[in-house]
Design a protein around this motif. Structure first.
Motif, PDB file in Angstrom:
ATOM      1  N   VAL A 247      -7.309   7.681  -1.069  1.00 27.50           N
ATOM      2  CA  VAL A 247      -7.580   6.152  -1.208  1.00 27.50           C
ATOM      3  C   VAL A 247      -6.576   5.904  -0.734  1.00 27.50           C
ATOM      4  N   ALA A 248      -5.823   5.908  -1.652  1.00 33.27           N
ATOM      5  CA  ALA A 248      -3.944   5.087  -1.023  1.00 33.27           C
ATOM      6  C   ALA A 248      -3.951   4.690  -0.295  1.00 33.27           C
TER       7      ALA A 248
ATOM      8  N   ASN B  20       2.566   1.895  -3.727  1.00 34.53           N
ATOM      9  CA  ASN B  20       0.966   2.389  -4.518  1.00 34.53           C
ATOM     10  C   ASN B  20       0.704   3.832  -4.295  1.00 34.53           C
TER      11      ASN B  20
ATOM     12  N   ASP C  25      -9.694  13.492 -10.644  1.00 40.56           N
ATOM     13  CA  ASP C  25      -9.640  11.572 -10.181  1.00 40.56           C
ATOM     14  C   ASP C  25      -8.530  11.320  -9.282  1.00 40.56           C
ATOM     15  N   LEU C  26      -7.199  11.715  -9.869  1.00 42.66           N
ATOM     16  CA  LEU C  26      -6.257  11.128  -9.484  1.00 42.66           C
ATOM     17  C   LEU C  26      -6.013  12.024  -7.591  1.00 42.66           C
TER      18      LEU C  26
ATOM     19  N   LEU D  23       1.181   7.007  -6.916  1.00 42.64           N
ATOM     20  CA  LEU D  23      -0.141   7.837  -7.156  1.00 42.64           C
ATOM     21  C   LEU D  23       0.464   9.105  -6.748  1.00 42.64           C
TER      22      LEU D  23
ATOM     23  N   GLN E 188      -5.804   3.765   2.706  1.00 40.84           N
ATOM     24  CA  GLN E 188      -5.393   1.737   2.905  1.00 40.84           C
ATOM     25  C   GLN E 188      -4.141   1.939   2.870  1.00 40.84           C
TER      26      GLN E 188
ATOM     27  N   GLN F  61       0.834  -1.434   0.027  1.00 39.64           N
ATOM     28  CA  GLN F  61      -0.111   0.228  -0.076  1.00 39.64           C
ATOM     29  C   GLN F  61       1.319   1.007   0.032  1.00 39.64           C
TER      30      GLN F  61
ATOM     31  N   GLN G  62      -8.188   9.300  -5.829  1.00 40.17           N
ATOM     32  CA  GLN G  62      -6.924   8.444  -5.816  1.00 40.17           C
ATOM     33  C   GLN G  62      -5.875   7.679  -4.903  1.00 40.17           C
TER      34      GLN G  62
END
Length: 420
Positions: A157-158, A123, A150-151, A127, A161, A120, A154
């Motif tokens: 969200v990363a 990732n 959108d990026l 991003l 996580q 994670q 993301q």
């Protein structure tokens, strides 16, 4: 004829003479008894001189000991017990290892959580780099604004996580730490309910071992609600002073007195409806662990101090049929008087007298049964009788054996004569 007339006269004279002689003898006996009574010594009695003092009022109540802290140790992770790391019945300290559970499964969970966290984080780094590049391009309209937004989402969200993976790793590490079961408190251990090779599960009903902290230790004392009301009324009226913290002494089951004094901790706020009593808890130091949980004890609680009271031996106080307490007093002329008194409670072999006596009164404590009111007596200081040494319950006479053997010898001689 004249002789017959003289007979009654002579009889009457003889009878009068005998009556006079009997009267003289009775007068002589009365005089002798009076002289003997005057020569008889006065009754000697032992007295105490009443002196007012502040007397501690104590009450004896039954109680049971209970541990200061109790911990039933249960596993917080599942697995097979590899070994027990303490001696049953020994004293353990907080944090000391007690059991070792097979930790291979928990260790694998930790490694899995670590790998997931690394994934994670990688990732998130990818991003974040991409988002920084889009941030430069969106300013010159080289990238659509929607793609940049959108990026950004993301990346958020990363990050979440990554935090979830980090929490999972912490949880796996905690479970791995639970593979070594440690003592939550310091105290005395009981017997172990499980041995090496036993499978245990997290949160199971059966405890592995129980630990009890015995120093200090609690004593739960039962007192009736009526006694509690009486105590509060005495405090309210001022006849009892409890400005100092109440001290508690203990008598053990064998009759001995426990060496350390305790303090009252608290009392229940409600009355037990089934017994009509409340529970009072006292705390005692127990460095030698002489007191064990569940022992029956008798607690002597100092409820307070009775000011200006008198200590009078119990043998000096008698009761009338109506229950009035009385004592015999010897006045300044040596004459016995009866005095009504008020008693508050008993202290050892004495009564605590709160009223009815004056400083300097001579209270008869020895010889109460030999005197009565109005009698003149001789006083001496009262000396309590010393405790008598215990005598054997069934003393054996040294001549028992010869006496016992005599009948056997005589019977043997009779048998010999019969055979002869």
């Amino acid at each position: 004829m004249a002789a017959k007339l003289w007979v009654p006269t002579l009889t009457a004279c003889a009878l009068a003479t005998s009556i006079a002689l009997v009267g003289c003898s009775n007068d002589k006996k009365d005089a002798q008894q009076a002289a003997a009574s005057q020569q008889a010594p006065m009754v000697e009695v032992g007295v105490i001189v009443a002196q007012p003092q502040n007397v501690e009022k104590t009450v004896e109540l039954a109680g049971r000991t209970s541990p200061y802290e109790v911990s039933e140790v249960r596993p917080q992770t599942s697995g097979v017990i590899l070994k027990r790391l303490f001696a049953e019945g020994s004293y353990v300290k907080a944090g000391q290892p007690l059991y070792q559970i097979d930790s291979r499964a928990n260790r694998a969970s930790v490694e899995n959580a670590q790998a997931s966290l690394l994934q994670q984080e990688a990732n998130l780094n990818s991003l974040t780099t991409k988002m920084n590049r889009y941030n430069q391009l969106v300013g010159i309209n080289a990238v659509a604004k929607q793609d940049y937004d959108d990026l950004v989402g993301q990346v958020k969200v990363a990050k979440a996580q990554v935090e979830a993976a980090r929490a999972a790793l912490n949880s796996a590490q905690i479970n791995l730490g639970y593979s070594t079961i440690r003592a939550p408190i310091s105290g005395q251990t009981d017997r172990s309910s499980f041995t090496a090779g036993a499978l245990v599960t997290s949160g199971q009903a059966d405890a592995l071992v129980k630990i009890q902290r015995l120093d200090p230790i609690y004593v739960d004392i039962t007192q009736s609600s009526s006694d509690l009301l009486r105590l509060r009324q005495e405090l309210k009226k001022g006849s009892l002073d409890n400005s100092n913290n109440a001290k508690v002494k203990l008598k053990l089951e064998d009759g001995s007195t426990y060496g350390n004094q305790g303090n009252l901790a608290f009392a229940d706020a409600s009355v037990d409806t089934s017994t009509g009593s409340i529970t009072i808890r006292a705390v005692f130091s127990n460095p030698d662990r002489l007191l064990l949980p569940g022992m029956y004890v008798t607690a002597q609680i100092v409820e307070g101090v009775v000011p200006n009271a008198y200590l009078v031996p119990q043998i000096a106080v008698s009761r009338t049929p109506t229950g009035q307490a009385t004592v015999f007093i010897v006045n300044a002329k040596g004459i016995v008087e009866t005095r009504n008194v008020q008693t508050a409670a008993a202290q050892g072999q004495n009564w605590i007298v709160t009223s009815g006596l004056k400083p300097g009164d001579k209270v008869i404590a020895d010889g109460v049964a030999k005197v009565k009111e109005g009698q003149q007596v001789k006083t001496t200081p009262y000396q309590p009788a010393p405790a008598q040494a215990a005598t054997p319950a069934n003393p054996v006479a040294p001549v028992a054996k010869p006496n016992a053997s005599a009948p056997a010898q005589s019977s043997s001689k009779q048998q010999a004569q019969q055979h002869a």
